[in-house]
Scaffold this motif. Structure first.
Motif, PDB file in Angstrom:
ATOM      1  N   SER A  39      10.716 -19.824   6.873  1.00  0.00           N
ATOM      2  CA  SER A  39      12.031 -19.189   6.748  1.00  0.00           C
ATOM      3  C   SER A  39      11.939 -17.760   7.271  1.00  0.00           C
ATOM      4  N   PRO A  40      13.017 -17.248   7.872  1.00  0.00           N
ATOM      5  CA  PRO A  40      12.978 -15.874   8.371  1.00  0.00           C
ATOM      6  C   PRO A  40      12.876 -14.861   7.239  1.00  0.00           C
ATOM      7  N   VAL A  41      12.060 -13.830   7.433  1.00  0.00           N
ATOM      8  CA  VAL A  41      11.933 -12.741   6.462  1.00  0.00           C
ATOM      9  C   VAL A  41      12.050 -11.434   7.215  1.00  0.00           C
ATOM     10  N   TYR A  42      12.368 -10.366   6.499  1.00  0.00           N
ATOM     11  CA  TYR A  42      12.432  -9.062   7.145  1.00  0.00           C
ATOM     12  C   TYR A  42      11.033  -8.633   7.567  1.00  0.00           C
ATOM     13  N   ALA A  43      10.931  -8.217   8.830  1.00  0.00           N
ATOM     14  CA  ALA A  43       9.627  -7.822   9.372  1.00  0.00           C
ATOM     15  C   ALA A  43       9.030  -6.655   8.597  1.00  0.00           C
ATOM     16  N   SER A  44       9.891  -5.844   7.995  1.00  0.00           N
ATOM     17  CA  SER A  44       9.403  -4.695   7.231  1.00  0.00           C
ATOM     18  C   SER A  44       8.513  -5.129   6.068  1.00  0.00           C
ATOM     19  N   SER A  45       8.779  -6.326   5.512  1.00  0.00           N
ATOM     20  CA  SER A  45       7.956  -6.802   4.393  1.00  0.00           C
ATOM     21  C   SER A  45       6.549  -7.142   4.877  1.00  0.00           C
ATOM     22  N   ILE A  46       6.452  -7.789   6.017  1.00  0.00           N
ATOM     23  CA  ILE A  46       5.139  -8.131   6.573  1.00  0.00           C
ATOM     24  C   ILE A  46       4.386  -6.861   6.947  1.00  0.00           C
ATOM     25  N   ASN A  47       5.113  -5.924   7.553  1.00  0.00           N
ATOM     26  CA  ASN A  47       4.480  -4.660   7.946  1.00  0.00           C
ATOM     27  C   ASN A  47       3.937  -3.911   6.732  1.00  0.00           C
ATOM     28  N   LEU A  48       4.687  -3.964   5.620  1.00  0.00           N
ATOM     29  CA  LEU A  48       4.263  -3.257   4.409  1.00  0.00           C
ATOM     30  C   LEU A  48       2.966  -3.850   3.859  1.00  0.00           C
ATOM     31  N   PHE A  49       2.920  -5.153   3.760  1.00  0.00           N
ATOM     32  CA  PHE A  49       1.709  -5.776   3.209  1.00  0.00           C
ATOM     33  C   PHE A  49       0.515  -5.621   4.149  1.00  0.00           C
ATOM     34  N   VAL A  50       0.766  -5.663   5.443  1.00  0.00           N
ATOM     35  CA  VAL A  50      -0.332  -5.427   6.399  1.00  0.00           C
ATOM     36  C   VAL A  50      -0.864  -4.007   6.240  1.00  0.00           C
ATOM     37  N   TYR A  51       0.048  -3.053   6.079  1.00  0.00           N
ATOM     38  CA  TYR A  51      -0.388  -1.671   5.898  1.00  0.00           C
ATOM     39  C   TYR A  51      -1.207  -1.523   4.614  1.00  0.00           C
ATOM     40  N   ILE A  52      -0.735  -2.134   3.530  1.00  0.00           N
ATOM     41  CA  ILE A  52      -1.462  -2.035   2.258  1.00  0.00           C
ATOM     42  C   ILE A  52      -2.873  -2.626   2.386  1.00  0.00           C
ATOM     43  N   LYS A  53      -2.978  -3.764   3.041  1.00  0.00           N
ATOM     44  CA  LYS A  53      -4.302  -4.386   3.190  1.00  0.00           C
ATOM     45  C   LYS A  53      -5.225  -3.527   4.060  1.00  0.00           C
ATOM     46  N   ASN A  54      -4.678  -2.932   5.105  1.00  0.00           N
ATOM     47  CA  ASN A  54      -5.488  -2.025   5.924  1.00  0.00           C
ATOM     48  C   ASN A  54      -5.882  -0.784   5.135  1.00  0.00           C
ATOM     49  N   SER A  55      -4.965  -0.313   4.296  1.00  0.00           N
ATOM     50  CA  SER A  55      -5.247   0.847   3.454  1.00  0.00           C
ATOM     51  C   SER A  55      -6.379   0.531   2.483  1.00  0.00           C
ATOM     52  N   ILE A  56      -6.363  -0.688   1.940  1.00  0.00           N
ATOM     53  CA  ILE A  56      -7.445  -1.108   1.031  1.00  0.00           C
ATOM     54  C   ILE A  56      -8.794  -1.071   1.752  1.00  0.00           C
ATOM     55  N   ASN A  57      -8.817  -1.594   2.967  1.00  0.00           N
ATOM     56  CA  ASN A  57     -10.074  -1.618   3.727  1.00  0.00           C
ATOM     57  C   ASN A  57     -10.568  -0.208   4.033  1.00  0.00           C
ATOM     58  N   ARG A  58      -9.630   0.669   4.381  1.00  0.00           N
ATOM     59  CA  ARG A  58     -10.013   2.053   4.687  1.00  0.00           C
ATOM     60  C   ARG A  58     -10.623   2.728   3.461  1.00  0.00           C
ATOM     61  N   CYS A  59      -9.953   2.548   2.313  1.00  0.00           N
ATOM     62  CA  CYS A  59     -10.420   3.216   1.097  1.00  0.00           C
ATOM     63  C   CYS A  59     -11.757   2.644   0.631  1.00  0.00           C
ATOM     64  N   CYS A  60     -11.887   1.333   0.672  1.00  0.00           N
ATOM     65  CA  CYS A  60     -13.099   0.699   0.158  1.00  0.00           C
ATOM     66  C   CYS A  60     -14.325   0.998   1.016  1.00  0.00           C
ATOM     67  N   ALA A  61     -14.086   1.417   2.243  1.00  0.00           N
ATOM     68  CA  ALA A  61     -15.210   1.856   3.074  1.00  0.00           C
ATOM     69  C   ALA A  61     -15.779   3.174   2.547  1.00  0.00           C
ATOM     70  N   LEU A  62     -14.959   3.874   1.743  1.00  0.00           N
ATOM     71  CA  LEU A  62     -15.386   5.155   1.180  1.00  0.00           C
ATOM     72  C   LEU A  62     -15.726   5.040  -0.308  1.00  0.00           C
ATOM     73  N   THR A  63     -14.852   4.363  -1.056  1.00  0.00           N
ATOM     74  CA  THR A  63     -15.034   4.291  -2.504  1.00  0.00           C
ATOM     75  C   THR A  63     -14.244   3.128  -3.065  1.00  0.00           C
ATOM     76  N   THR A  64     -14.731   2.585  -4.155  1.00  0.00           N
ATOM     77  CA  THR A  64     -13.980   1.556  -4.883  1.00  0.00           C
ATOM     78  C   THR A  64     -13.716   1.997  -6.325  1.00  0.00           C
ATOM     79  N   GLY A  65     -13.815   3.293  -6.543  1.00  0.00           N
ATOM     80  CA  GLY A  65     -13.660   3.832  -7.881  1.00  0.00           C
ATOM     81  C   GLY A  65     -12.294   4.432  -8.151  1.00  0.00           C
ATOM     82  N   GLN A  66     -12.278   5.641  -8.732  1.00  0.00           N
ATOM     83  CA  GLN A  66     -11.046   6.280  -9.185  1.00  0.00           C
ATOM     84  C   GLN A  66     -10.032   6.456  -8.065  1.00  0.00           C
ATOM     85  N   VAL A  67     -10.493   6.837  -6.889  1.00  0.00           N
ATOM     86  CA  VAL A  67      -9.567   7.051  -5.764  1.00  0.00           C
ATOM     87  C   VAL A  67      -8.862   5.741  -5.408  1.00  0.00           C
ATOM     88  N   PHE A  68      -9.634   4.652  -5.370  1.00  0.00           N
ATOM     89  CA  PHE A  68      -9.043   3.347  -5.065  1.00  0.00           C
ATOM     90  C   PHE A  68      -8.065   2.942  -6.159  1.00  0.00           C
TER      91      PHE A  68
END
Length: 365
Positions: A39-68
């Motif tokens: 079903s069609p969805v707003y592209a902004s929703s996919i972009n948001l979740f992709v950004y969050i997942k990339n953000s997780i990868n960026r942060c976890c390369a540095l820390t998985t503690g309080q900052v994460f």
């Protein structure tokens, strides 16, 4: 050694917050759709979740503690903000002129905010598709949040794992879906109001012959069918059938109320109304099939039963006076004095005549 910098990573969290907020700010105006899924969805929703997942990868390369953990809270807030952005895409509740006048007379400056899940709405032509797209996007968000939560739990330090919970975020999107379905139904009901008014204002006592379906009935069907056709092309079957179920129940209730308001129906006019009701029953029964397949048995049973109550009422109103009590007993064995009185009022019978029949039925008028 990098651990010594963690207490100073506030600006990093702030930057991620700003980037996410920027995406969400544009989501209300951005109507781009991604139709690669079922079903069609707003592209902004996919972009948001992709950004969050990339953000997780960026942060976890540095820390998985309080900052994460701090970032996790930003993601949670971002999902709340995005659910509100989707809500803002849809028509807002309207306050009737009667309610506004009542509010002014009571001395209030503004009417109390309506509950979005029960409020009344007007949906401009074509905007029903927007509402359907919101429903699809909410479904995508709910389905994506669960694996996102698991991803965060898998990566975050054990100290924080038990506190990671995005169930409230799922509930927020489910709430938007509930409102969206209400908007679809209420928006269509508001388009039908003029035709129900036409039904109640018609001088049915003047009918001398049965013709084709009445203009009000043709107009009602002419509004309902294209509306549901548009929705059926966008909504998944589960949601589409939910809309069919809820609309059919409300429509039959509104039709019954409109018919019951009439007085002095002639025998001919009840035949005309029966013809109109058959047309609308056929349309209601066809709605689920617009999405393909056949109508669910329970839906067919409920519509047939509920419309049958209207048909029975009209048949009784069209029954000759001298046969009314006998036919009423046969066709409506659980009928009450009140039911019989309503039928006689709709027939336009005078009070003495009503009293005579009520006594024959077994009670006093």
């Amino acid at each position: 050694l990098s651990g010594v910098f963690f207490p100073f990573m506030g600006p990093y969290v702030s930057l991620e917050r700003q980037n996410i907020a920027s995406q969400i700010a544009g989501a209300v105006a951005d109507d781009e759709l991604d139709d690669r899924g079922e079903s069609p969805v707003y592209a902004s929703s996919i972009n948001l979740f992709v950004y969050i997942k990339n953000s997780i990868n960026r942060c976890c390369a540095l820390t998985t503690g309080q900052v994460f953990f701090n970032l996790y809270k930003e993601y949670r807030d971002a999902l709340t903000a995005y659910s509100k952005a989707l809500m803002a895409k849809m028509p807002q509740p309207y306050v009737s002129s009667t309610a506004m006048l009542s509010n002014q007379l009571s001395g209030n400056a503004a009417p109390a905010a309506a509950n979005p899940k029960t409020a009344n709405y007007r949906v401009p032509a074509g905007e029903e598709v927007t509402v359907c797209n919101v429903i699809n996007t909410c479904e995508y968000a709910v389905d994506t949040i669960e694996p996102l939560e698991e991803l965060i739990k898998d990566k975050i330090d054990e100290t924080y794992e038990e506190t990671v919970d995005l169930m409230d975020s799922q509930d927020e999107f489910n709430d938007v879906t509930t409102v969206a379905i209400r908007i679809l139904i209420s928006g269509l009901e508001s388009r039908l109001e003029p035709f129900f008014k036409e039904l109640t204002s018609t001088n049915w006592s003047a009918f001398s012959e049965v013709g084709e379906e009445s203009q009000y009935a043709q107009s009602i069907c002419g509004v309902i069918e294209p509306y549901f056709t548009s929705c059926s092309k966008v909504l998944p079957n589960l949601y589409y059938r939910n809309v069919c179920d809820k609309f059919a129940r409300g429509f039959v209730s509104a039709f019954m109320a409109a018919v019951s308001k009439g007085k002095r129906y002639s025998d001919v006019s009840t035949q005309q109304l029966l013809l109109d009701s058959y047309m609308m029953k056929s349309l209601l029964l066809s709605l689920p099939t617009l999405a393909g397949g056949v109508a669910p048995n329970m839906y067919v049973r409920d519509v047939t039963k509920d419309m049958g109550n209207i048909e029975l009422l009209l048949k009784l109103v069209g029954t000759p006076v001298e046969m009314l009590v006998e036919v009423f007993r046969q066709q409506k064995p659980d009928g009450t004095l009140k039911d019989l009185s309503q039928i006689m009022t709709m027939k336009g019978m005078k009070r003495p005549q009503q009293t005579e029949l009520l006594e024959a039925f077994g009670g006093k008028g």
